[in-house]
Design an enzyme around this catalytic site. Structure first.
Site, PDB file in Angstrom:
ATOM      1  N   TYR A 138     -14.167  18.957  -7.959  1.00 22.59           N
ATOM      2  CA  TYR A 138     -14.854  17.789  -7.406  1.00 22.59           C
ATOM      3  C   TYR A 138     -15.449  16.867  -8.455  1.00 22.59           C
ATOM      4  CZ  TYR A 138     -14.518  19.012  -2.492  1.00 22.59           C
ATOM      5  OH  TYR A 138     -14.049  19.256  -1.238  1.00 22.59           O
ATOM      6  N   LYS A 192     -10.854  33.615  -6.832  1.00 22.03           N
ATOM      7  CA  LYS A 192      -9.442  33.964  -7.034  1.00 22.03           C
ATOM      8  C   LYS A 192      -9.303  34.456  -8.477  1.00 22.03           C
ATOM      9  CE  LYS A 192      -5.107  33.872  -5.577  1.00 22.03           C
ATOM     10  NZ  LYS A 192      -4.588  34.711  -4.474  1.00 22.03           N
ATOM     11  N   ASP A 225      -7.799  34.031  -0.366  1.00 21.05           N
ATOM     12  CA  ASP A 225      -6.738  34.133   0.649  1.00 21.05           C
ATOM     13  C   ASP A 225      -7.040  35.276   1.612  1.00 21.05           C
ATOM     14  OD1 ASP A 225      -6.356  35.777  -1.551  1.00 21.05           O
ATOM     15  OD2 ASP A 225      -4.186  35.525  -1.652  1.00 21.05           O
ATOM     16  N   ASP A 249     -15.067  24.260   0.445  1.00 21.87           N
ATOM     17  CA  ASP A 249     -14.687  23.165   1.337  1.00 21.87           C
ATOM     18  C   ASP A 249     -13.674  23.657   2.366  1.00 21.87           C
ATOM     19  OD1 ASP A 249     -14.398  20.491   2.302  1.00 21.87           O
ATOM     20  OD2 ASP A 249     -12.495  20.404   1.228  1.00 21.87           O
ATOM     21  N   ASP A 253     -14.238  24.726   6.783  1.00 30.12           N
ATOM     22  CA  ASP A 253     -13.567  24.112   7.936  1.00 30.12           C
ATOM     23  C   ASP A 253     -12.993  25.205   8.838  1.00 30.12           C
ATOM     24  OD1 ASP A 253     -14.181  21.519   7.263  1.00 30.12           O
ATOM     25  OD2 ASP A 253     -12.134  20.769   7.456  1.00 30.12           O
TER      26      ASP A 253
HETATM   27  C1  IPM Z   1     -17.316  18.282   3.381  1.00 31.28           C
HETATM   28  C2  IPM Z   1     -16.315  17.153   3.370  1.00 31.28           C
HETATM   29  C3  IPM Z   1     -16.349  16.446   2.012  1.00 31.28           C
HETATM   30  C4  IPM Z   1     -15.980  17.457   0.945  1.00 31.28           C
HETATM   31  C5  IPM Z   1     -15.448  15.213   1.912  1.00 31.28           C
HETATM   32  C6  IPM Z   1     -15.755  14.215   3.014  1.00 31.28           C
HETATM   33  C7  IPM Z   1     -15.501  14.562   0.558  1.00 31.28           C
HETATM   34  O1  IPM Z   1     -15.045  17.586   3.673  1.00 31.28           O
HETATM   35  O2  IPM Z   1     -18.520  18.017   3.282  1.00 31.28           O
HETATM   36  O3  IPM Z   1     -16.904  19.440   3.489  1.00 31.28           O
HETATM   37  O4  IPM Z   1     -14.814  17.637   0.614  1.00 31.28           O
HETATM   38  O5  IPM Z   1     -16.892  18.098   0.433  1.00 31.28           O
HETATM   39 MN    MN Z   2     -14.933  19.713   4.041  1.00 30.76          MN
END
Ligand code: IPM
Ligand code: MN
Length: 356
Positions: A138, A192, A225, A249, A253
């Site tokens: 990042y 990893k 993984d 990240d 999700d």
């Molecule tokens: C999150 C989002 C951000 C990230 C994006 C919007 C840059 O996906 O907060 O997880 O990748 O950190």
């Molecule tokens: Mn994210």
């Protein structure tokens, strides 16, 4: 910190302001119940302002925000703004400039919320991901060679520092110790190490060094993984996960999906240092197509307020907001999807206030 908590509010784009309004409604009711004082200041940062002025964050904005005790963010993302601009110029910029080195993402299945994992119950999905929030892929280190030619080379480097991973790992051990899970205190490093033999070797060594200071916490390790596999198959295994920025990240999700979707998942970008300014946000995007319809789910934004309170010295109040949220998801709402909740956005806010 004055005795009046100062909160900067960035409602942002699309449905961001709508969910933020409900979050603030709940904050107001909580402040009344627990008799604490706070003041909010609105900032109009986001896609609209960018299209108008060409700026994501105007000069001096970061130093202005630094003075606040916390930031509440709705959502940024605008259909007319090229992807990446607001993410980099606003969200990531604030994370970096305010040194919010912890990204805290609880993965908790609230009562009444549907998970796509067959047979899993609320008690099975209840863990927390502590994601490092300032380093890794990042930090924007990289470049092109021979751009736009057949011989083009692109490089993007992952940067890891001893300081950066140690402060995150230490915070995660502290957090696990205090969380005091009745199932036992376990901190799982997710990385990893079998492939990323430099950067993740640093994480691994640092993790094991820091673990010595926390003999009551089980120091555990999963490859990323395998972690994805276990999150789906045995989410009940996890207590707290600590991980790198990029992997964090991705797995958060996955976490948001197993806890019932983006309408429920909240996150904190935390600078835990003295005088640090942290930022709290619902994980869903700006959902432009639902803007102004009063149908978007505000539960994640309200959960972000719960986290804001928990992280700024109002733990009991924050816990109470979370309990109120759970009673609304458990006894009132039909679904966590926009337009299918059985209530409007503002009604869900009202229900949480009532439950308080
Ligand atoms: C999150 C989002 C951000 C990230 C994006 C919007 C840059 O996906 O907060 O997880 O990748 O950190
Ligand atoms: Mn994210």
């Amino acid at each position: 910190m004055s005795d009046k908590m100062q909160i900067a509010v960035i409602g942002g784009d699309g449905t961001g302001p709508e969910v933020t309004a409900e979050a603030l409604k709940v904050l107001a009711a909580t402040a009344q119940k627990y008799s604490f004082l706070y003041e909010t200041t609105d900032f109009d940062f986001g896609g609209e302002r960018y299209l108008r002025t060409g700026e994501t964050l105007p000069a001096g904005a970061v130093d202005e925000l630094r003075k606040f005790d916390a930031i509440l963010l709705g959502a940024v993302g605008h259909p007319d703004v090229k992807p990446g601009i607001l993410e980099k110029g606003l969200l990531l910029e604030l994370r970096f400039q305010l040194d919010q080195y912890i990204n805290l993402r609880p993965v908790q299945l609230y009562p009444g919320v549907e998970t796509p994992l067959a047979g899993k119950k609320t008690e099975d999905i209840d863990f927390v991901v502590v994601r490092e929030n300032t380093e890794d892929l990042y930090c924007g280190v990289g470049g092109f060679l021979k751009k736009h030619t057949a011989d083009e080379v692109a490089m993007q480097s992952a940067v890891y520092t001893r300081k950066g991973c140690e402060r995150c790992i230490r915070w995660a051990f502290d957090f696990t110790q205090k969380r005091d899970n009745p199932k036992g205190k376990r901190l799982t490093l997710v990385a990893k190490t079998n492939v990323l033999t430099f950067g993740h070797d640093l994480w691994w060594r640092t993790f094991n060094d820091v673990a010595k200071d926390y003999p009551d916490v089980e120091a555990d390790y999963n490859h990323v993984d395998a972690c994805c596999m276990w999150m789906v198959k045995n989410p009940e295994y996890y207590d707290v996960i600590v991980t790198t920025n990029m992997f964090g990240d991705i797995i958060t999700d996955l976490g948001a999906m197993i806890q019932g979707g983006m309408g429920v998942a909240a996150g904190g970008n935390i600078n835990p240092d003295d005088g640090g300014t942290s930022m709290f946000e619902p994980m869903g995007g700006s959902a432009p197509k639902y803007t102004g319809l009063n149908v978007i789910n505000p539960i994640a934004a309200i959960s972000a307020v719960a986290m804001l309170l928990q992280q700024t010295g109002h733990e009991t109040a924050g816990d109470n907001v979370l309990e109120a949220v759970k009673s609304v998801t458990g006894t009132k709402m039909k679904s966590q999807s926009a337009a299918k909740m059985g209530y409007s956005t503002s009604e869900v806010g009202d229900l949480v206030v009532e439950a308080l």
